[in-house]
Each structure stands twice: as structure tokens, then as C-alpha cells.
Design a protein around this motif. Structure first.
Motif, PDB file in Angstrom:
ATOM      1  N   ALA A 212       0.723  -1.137  -0.118  1.00 55.13           N
ATOM      2  CA  ALA A 212       0.004   0.022   0.043  1.00 55.13           C
ATOM      3  C   ALA A 212       0.825   1.324   0.067  1.00 55.13           C
ATOM      4  N   PHE A 213       0.288   2.325  -0.258  1.00 54.59           N
ATOM      5  CA  PHE A 213       0.764   3.548  -0.355  1.00 54.59           C
ATOM      6  C   PHE A 213       0.012   4.266   0.799  1.00 54.59           C
ATOM      7  N   ALA A 214       0.640   5.282   1.631  1.00 53.82           N
ATOM      8  CA  ALA A 214      -0.364   5.917   2.582  1.00 53.82           C
ATOM      9  C   ALA A 214       0.358   7.187   2.984  1.00 53.82           C
ATOM     10  N   ASP A 215      -0.237   8.309   3.240  1.00 52.81           N
ATOM     11  CA  ASP A 215       0.133   9.603   3.667  1.00 52.81           C
ATOM     12  C   ASP A 215       0.401   9.527   5.288  1.00 52.81           C
ATOM     13  N   CYS A 216       1.075  10.424   5.598  1.00 54.32           N
ATOM     14  CA  CYS A 216       1.203  10.710   7.051  1.00 54.32           C
ATOM     15  C   CYS A 216       0.323  10.946   8.149  1.00 54.32           C
ATOM     16  N   ASN A 217      -0.975  11.258   7.349  1.00 53.03           N
ATOM     17  CA  ASN A 217      -2.167  11.566   8.288  1.00 53.03           C
ATOM     18  C   ASN A 217      -3.048  10.299   8.142  1.00 53.03           C
ATOM     19  N   ASP A 218      -2.464   8.953   7.452  1.00 52.05           N
ATOM     20  CA  ASP A 218      -3.379   8.053   7.526  1.00 52.05           C
ATOM     21  C   ASP A 218      -2.481   6.707   8.220  1.00 52.05           C
ATOM     22  N   PRO A 219      -2.607   7.004   9.701  1.00 48.81           N
ATOM     23  CA  PRO A 219      -1.752   6.002  10.463  1.00 48.81           C
ATOM     24  C   PRO A 219      -2.052   4.689  10.604  1.00 48.81           C
ATOM     25  N   GLY A 220      -3.653   4.498  10.019  1.00 49.18           N
ATOM     26  CA  GLY A 220      -4.040   2.986   9.966  1.00 49.18           C
ATOM     27  C   GLY A 220      -3.320   1.795   9.405  1.00 49.18           C
ATOM     28  N   LEU A 221      -2.777   2.382   8.326  1.00 55.25           N
ATOM     29  CA  LEU A 221      -2.130   1.195   7.382  1.00 55.25           C
ATOM     30  C   LEU A 221      -0.745   1.053   8.068  1.00 55.25           C
ATOM     31  N   PHE A 222      -0.146   1.881   8.810  1.00 51.62           N
ATOM     32  CA  PHE A 222       0.974   1.814   9.163  1.00 51.62           C
ATOM     33  C   PHE A 222       0.893   0.809  10.449  1.00 51.62           C
ATOM     34  N   LEU A 223      -0.160   1.025  11.014  1.00 51.03           N
ATOM     35  CA  LEU A 223      -0.413   0.126  12.299  1.00 51.03           C
ATOM     36  C   LEU A 223      -0.577  -1.313  11.770  1.00 51.03           C
ATOM     37  N   GLY A 224      -1.634  -1.448  10.555  1.00 57.13           N
ATOM     38  CA  GLY A 224      -1.503  -2.742  10.119  1.00 57.13           C
ATOM     39  C   GLY A 224      -0.276  -3.359   9.574  1.00 57.13           C
ATOM     40  N   GLU A 225       0.504  -2.762   8.934  1.00 51.21           N
ATOM     41  CA  GLU A 225       1.956  -3.144   8.561  1.00 51.21           C
ATOM     42  C   GLU A 225       2.746  -3.630   9.985  1.00 51.21           C
ATOM     43  N   ALA A 226       2.773  -2.835  11.084  1.00 49.99           N
ATOM     44  CA  ALA A 226       3.421  -3.093  12.251  1.00 49.99           C
ATOM     45  C   ALA A 226       2.854  -4.189  12.795  1.00 49.99           C
ATOM     46  N   GLU A 227       1.549  -4.709  12.606  1.00 52.83           N
ATOM     47  CA  GLU A 227       0.932  -5.987  13.188  1.00 52.83           C
ATOM     48  C   GLU A 227       0.863  -7.139  12.160  1.00 52.83           C
ATOM     49  N   GLY A 228       1.462  -6.840  10.937  1.00 50.74           N
ATOM     50  CA  GLY A 228       1.631  -7.813  10.091  1.00 50.74           C
ATOM     51  C   GLY A 228       0.482  -8.144   9.192  1.00 50.74           C
ATOM     52  N   LYS A 229      -0.338  -7.364   8.904  1.00 51.05           N
ATOM     53  CA  LYS A 229      -1.523  -7.395   8.193  1.00 51.05           C
ATOM     54  C   LYS A 229      -1.278  -6.846   6.752  1.00 51.05           C
ATOM     55  N   LEU A 230      -0.423  -5.958   6.783  1.00 51.48           N
ATOM     56  CA  LEU A 230       0.005  -5.355   5.259  1.00 51.48           C
ATOM     57  C   LEU A 230       1.426  -5.657   5.385  1.00 51.48           C
ATOM     58  N   ASP A 231       1.766  -6.178   4.054  1.00 50.38           N
ATOM     59  CA  ASP A 231       3.183  -6.372   3.915  1.00 50.38           C
ATOM     60  C   ASP A 231       4.120  -5.329   3.871  1.00 50.38           C
ATOM     61  N   VAL A 232       3.883  -4.217   3.099  1.00 47.01           N
ATOM     62  CA  VAL A 232       4.719  -3.056   3.047  1.00 47.01           C
ATOM     63  C   VAL A 232       3.816  -1.760   2.707  1.00 47.01           C
ATOM     64  N   VAL A 233       3.917  -0.797   3.609  1.00 46.11           N
ATOM     65  CA  VAL A 233       3.273   0.718   3.538  1.00 46.11           C
ATOM     66  C   VAL A 233       4.385   1.727   2.873  1.00 46.11           C
TER      67      VAL A 233
END
Length: 260
Positions: A212-233
Motif C-alpha cells: 500500500a501507499f499511505a500519507d502521514c495522516n493515514d496511520p491505520g495502514l502503518f499500524l496494520g503493517e506493524a501488526e503484519g496485516k499489510l506487507d509493505v506501506v
């Protein structure tokens, strides 16, 4: 292709990274809202651990390069261009691993038709040229989205899914369309989803391999990456002028080719 140093300079000059347009106030408001459990900012994800406001800020400093100081509450915020490039290269490796399979099945979607679509379209064409089958489930399906209750429907442009509102392609954070697309596919899920916003969050939540791509005001995807639900953000400003994304897209495609 630009060298790493040249790409870094371009990212900063175009404000895809470096001093970005997203304000510190906006970032911290979104981090606080997510910490308080507002599902809008979770982007279709649920989380296995509690994330406090301070935890989210610390993660965003590590993953996106925002200012780590919690006392910095107003004015400028940042994305680290080196983190952007590192994540691009990691995304390229993940995409290459999927394209190396026989007849890979890939699903593209974006909530940013005026920005990130400029990345998705050439990347989708590249995947097709490398033998991927692009999935287009639920084309024309509509629901009462967040646009003042008007029906919004799934529409594809060159096999990239977006939302249509009365003939206009619209910005969206909604996870509902991706959930419906995956439901329609049943057990025949994609090998990879390449997306942003709720499209990416819903795919990751469903257990589909997702970058995924994500802006710095979209923290949800980065949390998903940290928990292993997304491979790369990949952290970036997701709504600069479309032409500014060309060098970034060129690096991504080139690195995928090198990894194949």
C-alpha cells in the motif's frame, strides 16, 4: 531512472516527502482519533494490541518520518524521503515475488483518482505485460457511501478500481467496496492487492497479501503493517500533482524488473 540521491531530491522538491503539505495539526488529530477508536481512521483494519496516542506517534516517526517530539503540535510535519525509497524497494521485491509465479492474480484499487492513480495505472500495465491477470470483481456494484448518502459505485479504469459518484471519480477512505469485491471473489482471492486507504486496509484485514501507499495522516495502514496485516506501506504525500509521481513509479517498475 534517477539515482537514489536524485530521487530523494525530487521527492523533497515535489513535496512527496520532506516538508509535506499535510499539517502537524492534521496528523496529530488523526493519530488521536485512531487511538480513541474512531473506525474511520482504521481504514478497514482491526488491531491486535491497544495503540495509545503516544504509541501511534512513535510508530509514525519510525515508519514515515514525522517529527517524533510530542510537544511539536503545530505547523510543519515531515516524511523521511529515505523511508519512502526504502519502502518502494521493499514493495518492488514483494511485487516481483508475486509476478514470478505462474499466472499471478493481482487486484489494484485507489481512493486517490487525482493523485495516486498516476502510480497505479502504469504499474498495472507493467504487471499485465509481465503475465499477471488483473481482477475486476463487482464492477458497477453500488452502495450508499460517505458522499452525502448518494450511491457510489465501483468503476474500473484500465483495471484499477475506484469509486464513481454521478460520473465523477471520487476520493474515498471507505473499506466497504473492497470487502464486497473480496466477498464476490469468494475463496478465489488475489495473490496480491496493490492499493491505498480503505481498499488496502480491508484487503489486509481479510488476510490477502497487500502492499500500500499511505500519507502521514493515514496511520491505520502503518499500524496494520506493524501488526503484519499489510506487507509493505510506502509513506508519501498521496495527493500532489500526478506528474510528480513519475520518477517514483519508474523506480518501482525498474526495481521489480531487476528482482524478476
Amino acid at each position: 531512472m534517477l539515482s537514489r540521491d536524485e530521487l530523494r531530491d525530487h521527492l523533497v522538491h515535489s513535496r512527496i516527502a520532506g516538508d509535506v503539505a499535510t499539517s502537524r495539526e492534521n496528523n496529530l488529530d488523526h493519530y488521536s482519533s485512531l487511538a480513541n477508536g474512531d473506525p474511520y481512521y482504521a481504514l478497514g483494519l482491526t488491531f491486535d494490541q491497544p495503540w495509545s496516542y503516544r504509541d501511534i506517534l512513535a510508530l509514525m516517526a519510525k515508519s514515515a518520518g514525522v517529527v517524533a517530539d510530542p510537544d511539536h503540535r503545530y505547523g510543519q510535519d515531515t516524511i523521511d524521503p529515505d523511508l519512502t525509497i526504502d519502502a518502494l524497494d521493499a514493495m518492488a521485491e514483494r511485487i516481483a515475488a508475486v509476478l514470478a509465479r505462474p499466472e499471478p492474480r493481482v487486484l489494484f484499487a485507489t481512493g486517490h483518482p487525482t493523485g495516486l492513480l498516476a502510480v497505479h495505472l502504469p504499474l498495472a500495465a507493467f504487471c499485465v505485460a509481465r503475465g499477471a491477470r488483473l481482477l475486476t470483481p463487482a464492477e458497477g456494484w453500488s452502495y450508499a457511501g460517505s458522499g452525502f448518502g448518494r450511491p457510489r459505485r465501483i468503476r474500473y479504469l484500465q483495471d484499477v478500481a475506484m469509486l464513481d459518484d454521478r460520473g465523477a471519480l471520487v476520493h474515498t477512505h471507505d473499506a466497504i467496496p473492497m470487502r464486497h469485491m473480496l466477498d464476490e471473489l469468494g475463496g478465489d482471492l488475489p495473490d496480491l492487492v496493490i492499493a491505498d486507504h480503505g481498499w488496502a486496509g480491508a484487503a489486509g484485514e481479510a488476510g490477502v497479501p497487500t502492499v500500500a501507499f499511505a500519507d502521514c495522516n493515514d496511520p491505520g495502514l502503518f499500524l496494520g503493517e506493524a501488526e503484519g496485516k499489510l506487507d509493505v506501506v510506502v509513506p508519501l504525500d498521496d495527493n500532489v500533482l500526478p506528474r510528480y509521481y513519475s520518477p517514483l513509479t519508474e523506480r518501482l517498475v525498474t526495481e521489480v524488473s531487476r528482482a524478476l
